[in-house]
Design a protein around this motif. Sequence first.
Motif, PDB file in Angstrom:
ATOM      1  N   TRP A  54     -26.525 -20.766   5.886  1.00  0.00           N
ATOM      2  CA  TRP A  54     -25.808 -21.217   4.453  1.00  0.00           C
ATOM      3  C   TRP A  54     -24.482 -20.899   4.481  1.00  0.00           C
ATOM      4  N   GLN A  55     -23.505 -21.562   3.943  1.00  0.00           N
ATOM      5  CA  GLN A  55     -22.315 -21.355   3.748  1.00  0.00           C
ATOM      6  C   GLN A  55     -21.906 -21.892   2.171  1.00  0.00           C
ATOM      7  N   ILE A  56     -21.279 -21.541   1.376  1.00  0.00           N
ATOM      8  CA  ILE A  56     -20.998 -21.885   0.260  1.00  0.00           C
ATOM      9  C   ILE A  56     -19.390 -21.528  -0.153  1.00  0.00           C
ATOM     10  N   GLU A  57     -18.969 -22.258  -0.960  1.00  0.00           N
ATOM     11  CA  GLU A  57     -17.360 -22.221  -1.344  1.00  0.00           C
ATOM     12  C   GLU A  57     -17.301 -22.944  -2.429  1.00  0.00           C
ATOM     13  N   GLN A  58     -16.267 -22.824  -3.362  1.00  0.00           N
ATOM     14  CA  GLN A  58     -16.013 -23.378  -4.575  1.00  0.00           C
ATOM     15  C   GLN A  58     -14.460 -23.310  -4.831  1.00  0.00           C
ATOM     16  N   TRP A  59     -14.460 -24.346  -5.827  1.00  0.00           N
ATOM     17  CA  TRP A  59     -12.877 -24.413  -6.274  1.00  0.00           C
ATOM     18  C   TRP A  59     -13.007 -25.093  -7.783  1.00  0.00           C
ATOM     19  N   ASN A  60     -12.075 -25.264  -8.577  1.00  0.00           N
ATOM     20  CA  ASN A  60     -11.508 -26.020  -9.741  1.00  0.00           C
ATOM     21  C   ASN A  60     -10.596 -27.032  -9.486  1.00  0.00           C
ATOM     22  N   TYR A  61     -10.585 -27.893 -10.401  1.00  0.00           N
ATOM     23  CA  TYR A  61      -9.351 -28.799 -10.744  1.00  0.00           C
ATOM     24  C   TYR A  61      -8.572 -28.400 -11.886  1.00  0.00           C
ATOM     25  N   GLN A  62      -7.542 -29.272 -12.126  1.00  0.00           N
ATOM     26  CA  GLN A  62      -6.708 -29.088 -13.093  1.00  0.00           C
ATOM     27  C   GLN A  62      -6.642 -30.357 -13.751  1.00  0.00           C
ATOM     28  N   TRP A  63      -6.737 -30.391 -15.273  1.00  0.00           N
ATOM     29  CA  TRP A  63      -6.655 -31.545 -15.701  1.00  0.00           C
ATOM     30  C   TRP A  63      -5.282 -31.842 -16.460  1.00  0.00           C
ATOM     31  N   THR A  64      -4.491 -32.548 -15.888  1.00  0.00           N
ATOM     32  CA  THR A  64      -3.130 -32.898 -16.306  1.00  0.00           C
ATOM     33  C   THR A  64      -2.986 -34.348 -16.083  1.00  0.00           C
ATOM     34  N   SER A  65      -1.632 -34.709 -16.594  1.00  0.00           N
ATOM     35  CA  SER A  65      -1.220 -36.182 -16.402  1.00  0.00           C
ATOM     36  C   SER A  65      -0.768 -36.574 -14.912  1.00  0.00           C
ATOM     37  N   LYS A  66      -0.952 -35.576 -14.103  1.00  0.00           N
ATOM     38  CA  LYS A  66      -0.776 -36.113 -12.769  1.00  0.00           C
ATOM     39  C   LYS A  66      -1.753 -36.808 -12.030  1.00  0.00           C
ATOM     40  N   TYR A  67      -1.366 -37.616 -11.232  1.00  0.00           N
ATOM     41  CA  TYR A  67      -2.300 -38.452 -10.450  1.00  0.00           C
ATOM     42  C   TYR A  67      -3.174 -37.552  -9.491  1.00  0.00           C
ATOM     43  N   GLY A  68      -4.400 -37.310 -10.035  1.00  0.00           N
ATOM     44  CA  GLY A  68      -5.453 -36.380  -9.363  1.00  0.00           C
ATOM     45  C   GLY A  68      -5.186 -34.967  -9.398  1.00  0.00           C
ATOM     46  N   SER A  69      -5.835 -34.072  -8.753  1.00  0.00           N
ATOM     47  CA  SER A  69      -5.633 -32.744  -8.715  1.00  0.00           C
ATOM     48  C   SER A  69      -5.922 -32.152  -7.487  1.00  0.00           C
ATOM     49  N   LYS A  70      -4.949 -30.950  -7.115  1.00  0.00           N
ATOM     50  CA  LYS A  70      -5.119 -30.339  -5.868  1.00  0.00           C
ATOM     51  C   LYS A  70      -6.525 -29.437  -6.105  1.00  0.00           C
ATOM     52  N   GLU A  71      -7.273 -28.891  -5.098  1.00  0.00           N
ATOM     53  CA  GLU A  71      -8.202 -27.980  -5.173  1.00  0.00           C
ATOM     54  C   GLU A  71      -7.896 -26.699  -5.376  1.00  0.00           C
ATOM     55  N   TYR A  72      -8.175 -25.888  -6.529  1.00  0.00           N
ATOM     56  CA  TYR A  72      -7.414 -24.541  -6.850  1.00  0.00           C
ATOM     57  C   TYR A  72      -8.555 -23.489  -6.672  1.00  0.00           C
ATOM     58  N   LYS A  73      -8.250 -22.316  -6.068  1.00  0.00           N
ATOM     59  CA  LYS A  73      -9.095 -21.177  -6.031  1.00  0.00           C
ATOM     60  C   LYS A  73      -9.478 -20.828  -7.591  1.00  0.00           C
ATOM     61  N   VAL A  74     -10.803 -20.342  -7.515  1.00  0.00           N
ATOM     62  CA  VAL A  74     -11.223 -19.883  -8.671  1.00  0.00           C
ATOM     63  C   VAL A  74     -10.778 -18.251  -9.135  1.00  0.00           C
ATOM     64  N   SER A  75     -10.606 -17.483  -8.079  1.00  0.00           N
ATOM     65  CA  SER A  75     -10.016 -16.230  -8.173  1.00  0.00           C
ATOM     66  C   SER A  75      -8.427 -16.422  -8.355  1.00  0.00           C
ATOM     67  N   GLU A  76      -7.777 -17.275  -8.077  1.00  0.00           N
ATOM     68  CA  GLU A  76      -6.335 -17.388  -8.497  1.00  0.00           C
ATOM     69  C   GLU A  76      -6.136 -18.689  -8.834  1.00  0.00           C
ATOM     70  N   PRO A  77      -6.203 -19.264 -10.303  1.00  0.00           N
ATOM     71  CA  PRO A  77      -6.216 -20.351 -10.687  1.00  0.00           C
ATOM     72  C   PRO A  77      -5.030 -21.424 -10.401  1.00  0.00           C
ATOM     73  N   SER A  78      -3.862 -20.676 -10.167  1.00  0.00           N
ATOM     74  CA  SER A  78      -3.048 -21.437  -9.735  1.00  0.00           C
ATOM     75  C   SER A  78      -2.597 -21.810  -8.315  1.00  0.00           C
ATOM     76  N   THR A  79      -3.590 -21.149  -7.608  1.00  0.00           N
ATOM     77  CA  THR A  79      -3.254 -21.138  -5.990  1.00  0.00           C
ATOM     78  C   THR A  79      -4.178 -22.186  -5.360  1.00  0.00           C
ATOM     79  N   PRO A  80      -3.637 -23.188  -4.670  1.00  0.00           N
ATOM     80  CA  PRO A  80      -4.544 -24.147  -4.177  1.00  0.00           C
ATOM     81  C   PRO A  80      -5.465 -23.285  -3.244  1.00  0.00           C
TER      82      PRO A  80
END
Length: 758
Positions: free
Chosen positions: A671-697
């Motif tokens: 088993w391997q698990i990883e996770q990330w968040n997105y940013q809801w902005t007016s930009k086209y799509g979003s990079k994938e951001y660390k949960v531990s460091e919300p501003s770091t891809p």
Amino acid sequence: MSNTRPILVHSLATIALLFAATGPLHAQKKQVEEEKKPWWDAPQPRFSKSELGGVFSGTVDMRGDAKVSHRTIYKAIAVRLGEAGKAGTVIFDTEMMRMACAVPDKPVMFNTYRDGLGGAGHWVGSPYIFTAESGPAWANEGGNFNDLREGKKAGPLPRSWAHYRGLYRHGERVIFTYRINGVDILDMPWIEEIAGQKVLTRTLEIAPSNSLLALKICQTRDNTEAPTVVIPHGKPDSSFNLAKKDDEWHLDIKPRKNPSRIKVILASATADQIRKITISSANISPVEDLSQFITGGPPRHPSPLVTKGAIGTEKGPYVVDTITPPFDNPDKILFRFGGHDFFSNGDIAVCSIDGDVWRVSGIDSKLDTIHWRRLATGLFQPLGLKIVKDKVHVLGRDQITRLHDLNGDGEADFYECFNNGCRIGKHVHEYATGLETDPEGNFYYVKGHGANNEHAGTLLKVSPDGADISVVATGFRWPNGSGAGPNGELTVADQQGTWVPSSRVDLIKKGGFYGFMNAHHRKNPPTSYDGPLCWIPHKVDNSCGGQAWNTSDKWGPFKGHMVHCSYGKCTLFLVMQETIGSVDQAGVFQFPFKFQSGGMRARFNPHDGQLYVSGLKGWQTSGAKDGCLQRVRFTGEKVSMPRSLNIHANGIRVGFTQQLDEELAEDLDSWQIEQWNYQWTSKYGSKEYKVSEPSTPGHDKVEIRSARLLPGGQEVFLEIPSLAPVMQMKIDFDLETTSGDEMIGTLHNTIHTLGPPL
């Protein structure tokens, strides 16, 4: 009713009638000759070279006429007139009940972006035989022609004033039917030749009325004289009056106790030609009894196109059979499918974005002989279809059309306007997609954004009788996919873009806002949005399609599950949903097969229980063919896949269709698990951001403390400390069943909330 009713000859003498205001015909010809590339030589998309069936629906810009103040007709139907449709084209405005213009010889031109599918903007150019000013063509009960629609003045006029009911087809003839102030009217344009001059005729058949009806026929040009009224048969009828008012020609129809018919002739002619037409008025054909054209005409496409299907030869529990479209056909018709459904006898109705509806028969276990019969043509980019009581309802940008085969010859003779209440504009993303129904019989579809009106980017509901339309939810960008479940569930799947971080599948709640700020439709801009059932990474599904629910045991072990199509990747996903309290969330797993084109719509066939998918290639997709109609067939072999996903406060429970090898299931290296968040902005799509460091891809690895095979041997509980809600999680597994079969794959899921600990 008598066939010898009066004919009004609209003979605007002394100049070439109703050409562009830039000058007379000879001046325009000189201008055209000087142009390097005339408008009719513009590059055209492939479907413009196909046989379109004599009718074309779209948004039309009237170019080259400075006198027309508002040139865009948002819901237009272009009809090719004369024998074989070669004499000219007339444009009818279904919102304003307006015969807007006619052009000789040259057809309507098309938008060339995305091979003709990139939005509206189809257009015609001068010279015109006639034009009519924008706005309502018929006065309301108060005698007022003013556009009284509220707000942004989008959509049709009020039904009590002007109600478009549809069109009849009879050979080359098209008869529009509508209701003005409660009075039923049939309206048939045609091209005739009088004294060697081609003229446009308009035959009106009008039901009895207790009030005056007033119709704007066309605009005047320069210093034209009053029209000549010619009665070639019978005595003059004082109930009709044709007169010039405010630079327009008006036809007044007085109250009558009996039905009546009238024929108006519009000629772009010199004064000498007008005199010849007047002298030859005795030779004008009598006013047609339009009732002969509304009971079903001869078939336009009597011979079906025949293909041989292909049965999938792959090994495994699911194989893909192909219902082969007749791509190679003498009329160069394209087959790019946007919706399908099933008749009670097992035949399929399928619509193409190029405007056709086809009836497909021969759907059996072998697919040896497939018959394709063209049921209807000329619809406005249809991308949704639903059969109710064996009547095809097809969704275009402009309306839901219900098709009627009046004489049983296999072709639709009456294209009924079931509902045209949607507001539209010209934006590329304003497709209407995914026609569905709920258990109460209401219809649902979703509109893309772009127009500045209340229906842009919304999920719409239409009542079972087609009379009412309302907004269910807002905040959608370009939602190609939608679906409806057996218990009234409604889904929408949107595409990555501005305000949409990644692909998302939404389970809809009434009044919800789903993230696209340009279509929030609220007094105050929202500061948050309703989350999706599940986010899907852009690289996994870069462009969503529709959803469907499996309600039988005939399609393997997934009864009660939703499936989701990917248009961009031509794939299918199993959706594993759970509800914790009032919160819904899910994960998806991709099936191990692909479709020949972008997956648009999925429906389970009530006859054989198998999944049928229709698709097209029109913008970014990995599809190889223009379109596809394919069957995902369960072979009965053993299925080795995930089937459930449940989130607990202390970990994740993953269920499978087979019993698992205990050693591998409990090995943390499986088993391997990883996770990330997105940013809801007016930009086209979003990079994938660390949960531990919300501003770091980047991604965060998720610690799995232990893995435990649960009783029954088909579920594994992954103990995860500090589990918390997250927008995107990826779960990789490398397992074996107890019989030694490998089970390797990846789940993608969203966590909104945590259930009780296990």
